[in-house]
Design an enzyme around this catalytic site. Structure first.
Site, PDB file in Angstrom:
ATOM      1  NE  ARG A  48      -3.680   2.530   0.683  1.00 16.34           N
ATOM      2  CZ  ARG A  48      -3.439   3.816   0.479  1.00 16.34           C
ATOM      3  NH1 ARG A  48      -2.290   4.213  -0.003  1.00 16.34           N
ATOM      4  NH2 ARG A  48      -4.342   4.725   0.766  1.00 16.34           N
ATOM      5  CB  ILE A  62      -2.426   6.075   8.695  1.00 17.23           C
ATOM      6  CG1 ILE A  62      -2.548   7.376   9.475  1.00 17.23           C
ATOM      7  CG2 ILE A  62      -3.363   5.007   9.269  1.00 17.23           C
ATOM      8  CD1 ILE A  62      -3.950   7.982   9.473  1.00 17.23           C
ATOM      9  N   PRO A  63       0.168   3.479   8.093  1.00 14.09           N
ATOM     10  CG  PRO A  63       2.299   2.663   8.559  1.00 14.09           C
ATOM     11  CD  PRO A  63       1.265   3.633   9.043  1.00 14.09           C
ATOM     12  CG  HIS A  64      -4.188   1.563   5.563  1.00 16.38           C
ATOM     13  ND1 HIS A  64      -3.588   2.819   5.542  1.00 16.38           N
ATOM     14  CD2 HIS A  64      -4.953   1.487   4.455  1.00 16.38           C
ATOM     15  CE1 HIS A  64      -3.992   3.466   4.464  1.00 16.38           C
ATOM     16  NE2 HIS A  64      -4.820   2.687   3.783  1.00 16.38           N
ATOM     17  N   GLY A  65      -3.159  -2.125   5.292  1.00 16.31           N
ATOM     18  CA  GLY A  65      -3.077  -3.058   4.176  1.00 16.31           C
ATOM     19  C   GLY A  65      -3.941  -2.653   3.005  1.00 16.31           C
TER      20      GLY A  65
END
Length: 146
Positions: A48, A62-65
Site C-alpha cells: 500500500r 498511517i500504514p494499513h493493508g
C-alpha cells in the site's frame, strides 16, 4: 468479547530513527502480536505504501493493508510508534506512525477520527509532547470518542 482498539502496550514512545519500511514492519508486527491481523497483512501494508504513500500530513503516516489483504484482519485495532527525531518518509518528515487494521466500516470510522485528531498541528504537537504511554493512550482514546 470485543478486543480493545488500542492497547497500552501498543504505544511505543521515543523510537530510534529507522528506514520508513522498517517502521511499517514494526507497527505491522505489533498488530500481528496483538491478534489484530495475520502476518501476511504486513505485506499488504508495504504494498500500500509503495503504490500510494501512507503519509497523510502533520508528521503522521498511517500504514494499513491494501484492499485484497482485508481477509487477514481478525479484529479492528491501531498501534502507535513515535519517532521524536522524525523519519524520512519518501521525502516527508514523519514522527507518528499509526498502524491500522479495520474491519468493514470500522476502518473508515477509525481513519476519520484519527484525521480529525491530527488535522490541527497544535494537537499533534501536544501529542508529541506527552511523556508516558498512559497520557498518549488517554489522548488518542479521547480523540477516537471512546
Amino acid at each position: 468479547m470485543k478486543q480493545e482498539i488500542l492497547l497500552l502496550e501498543n504505544i511505543k514512545l521515543n523510537q530510534s530513527k529507522i528506514p520508513h519500511t522498517e517502521a511499517i514492519k514494526f507497527v505491522g508486527n505489533l498488530l500481528v502480536d496483538s491478534g489484530y491481523v495475520k502476518p501476511r497483512y504486513i505485506e499488504g501494508m508495504l504494498k500500500r505504501d509503495a503504490s500510494l504513500s501512507v503519509f497523510v500530513g502533520n508528521y503522521l503516516a498511517i500504514p494499513h493493508g491494501e484492499f485484497e489483504y482485508k481477509e487477514d484482519i481478525m479484529a479492528s485495532g491501531i498501534v502507535l510508534a513515535i519517532y521524536p527525531d522524525g523519519l524520512d518518509w519518501q521525502g516527508e518528515n514523519v514522527k507518528v506512525v499509526l498502524g491500522l487494521a479495520g474491519i468493514g466500516d470500522e476502518h473508515m470510522e477509525i481513519l476519520s477520527s484519527i484525521a480529525v485528531l491530527f488535522s490541527d498541528l497544535d494537537m499533534v504537537e501536544k501529542l508529541l509532547s506527552l511523556e508516558d504511554e498512559s497520557a498518549v493512550y488517554d489522548y488518542i482514546m479521547k480523540g477516537l470518542g471512546s
